[in-house]
Enzyme design. Structure first.
Site, short mmCIF file in Angstrom:
data_model
loop_
_atom_site.label_atom_id
_atom_site.label_comp_id
_atom_site.label_asym_id
_atom_site.label_seq_id
_atom_site.Cartn_x
_atom_site.Cartn_y
_atom_site.Cartn_z
N ASP A 90 19.21 6.54 5.80
CA ASP A 90 19.56 7.93 6.08
C ASP A 90 20.33 7.99 7.39
OD1 ASP A 90 19.74 10.65 5.66
OD2 ASP A 90 17.75 11.11 6.44
N GLY A 91 21.11 9.04 7.56
CA GLY A 91 21.86 9.23 8.79
C GLY A 91 22.24 10.68 8.97
N GLU A 125 25.50 8.09 7.64
CA GLU A 125 25.00 7.73 6.31
C GLU A 125 25.59 6.39 5.88
OE1 GLU A 125 22.69 9.16 4.67
OE2 GLU A 125 22.74 11.34 4.88
N ASP A 148 20.15 9.59 0.42
CA ASP A 148 20.24 10.99 0.01
C ASP A 148 21.65 11.54 0.21
OD1 ASP A 148 20.43 11.38 2.74
OD2 ASP A 148 18.48 12.33 2.96
N HIS A 203 14.54 15.43 2.16
CA HIS A 203 13.54 16.42 2.59
C HIS A 203 12.72 16.94 1.41
CE1 HIS A 203 15.68 16.34 6.38
NE2 HIS A 203 16.79 16.62 5.74
N ASP A 213 14.77 9.56 7.88
CA ASP A 213 15.23 10.78 8.53
C ASP A 213 14.64 10.89 9.93
OD1 ASP A 213 16.46 13.62 8.30
OD2 ASP A 213 14.36 14.02 8.84
#
Length: 239
Positions: A90-91, A125, A148, A203, A213
């Site tokens: 994630d980023g 990301e 994501d 999320h 995250d």
């Protein structure tokens, strides 16, 4: 055995040998690192490098880590891959563009994180995926990589990135494709490897996605982050 936590360096994360950790901090201005007897203490240091009560923070990180164990539902997308390496990435960037960070969490518990003082969501990301795959160079098992970011996953699975590359980093309408430096790095890591890119909803309670995250956001809020040379160059090119 010692664990070397690098909170600020060329590559951040936990390293299990000093020579490997030394490569990340030697000659790096403002490097922040420390050795620990346990991985939990090292994780606590990464969570908050300024924390003086490492033992107390380690207990919090240990509790958080236990929540990141993958369950059967999260592994369902990899059922047909035997003995696969499972990794989540994630980023993000605060303000986009703004201070940004990335997080990488392996099912085994190993983590990587890093960031820049000015960057974008998409760059972080992408970099998260790149760092994950670079950490797996030489790995012969299949890799089940979760993100994501539809931008990243579709860029590979729908061959958008290869199309941009083929057209000299131009989109089909002739406009410039963003982040060619990172896309090129990612494409260079794919040949000859069995890698499956899987999109997951962010999320949404997925523990490993939430862990990524957390790493990305906490890193983005660190002081003294380095420049993102690729992003700065792209801004200059558009002036």
């Amino acid at each position: 055995m010692k664990f070397y936590a690098v909170a600020r360096g060329r590559k951040t994360g936990i390293f299990k040998s000093w020579p490997e950790a030394e490569r990340q901090v030697k000659g790096f201005a403002g490097a922040r690192f420390k050795s620990f007897k346990t991985e939990q203490e090292a994780l606590a240091f990464l969570e908050d490098p300024s924390c003086t009560n490492v033992e107390s923070s380690a207990k919090k990180v240990s509790a958080w880590s236990k929540k990141t164990k993958i369950d059967e539902n999260h592994a369902a997308n990899c059922d047909d891959l035997e003995n696969a390496v499972v990794v989540y990435t994630d980023g993000g960037a605060i303000g986009n563009p703004g201070p940004g960070g990335y997080g990488v969490v392996f099912e085994t518990g190993e983590t990587f994180n890093g960031g820049f003082n000015l960057t974008t969501n998409n760059r972080m990301e992408l970099l998260a995926v790149i760092v994950a795959l670079e950490a797996l160079e030489g790995e012969t098992r299949p890799v089940c990589l979760h993100s994501d970011s539809r931008y990243v996953v579709n860029g590979i699975t729908k061959n958008w990135a290869k199309g941009w590359q083929r057209r000299g980093w131009k989109k089909s309408d002739g406009s410039p494709a963003m982040n060619p430096d990172l896309w090129q790095r990612l494409l260079d890591l794919l040949p000859g490897r069995d890698i499956r890119f899987i999109w997951v909803k962010g999320h949404a309670g997925n523990p490993l996605n939430e862990a990524c995250d957390h790493l990305a956001n906490s890193t983005a809020r660190m002081s003294g982050l380095p420049d993102d040379a690729g992003y700065l160059k792209s801004r200059q090119d558009t002036l």
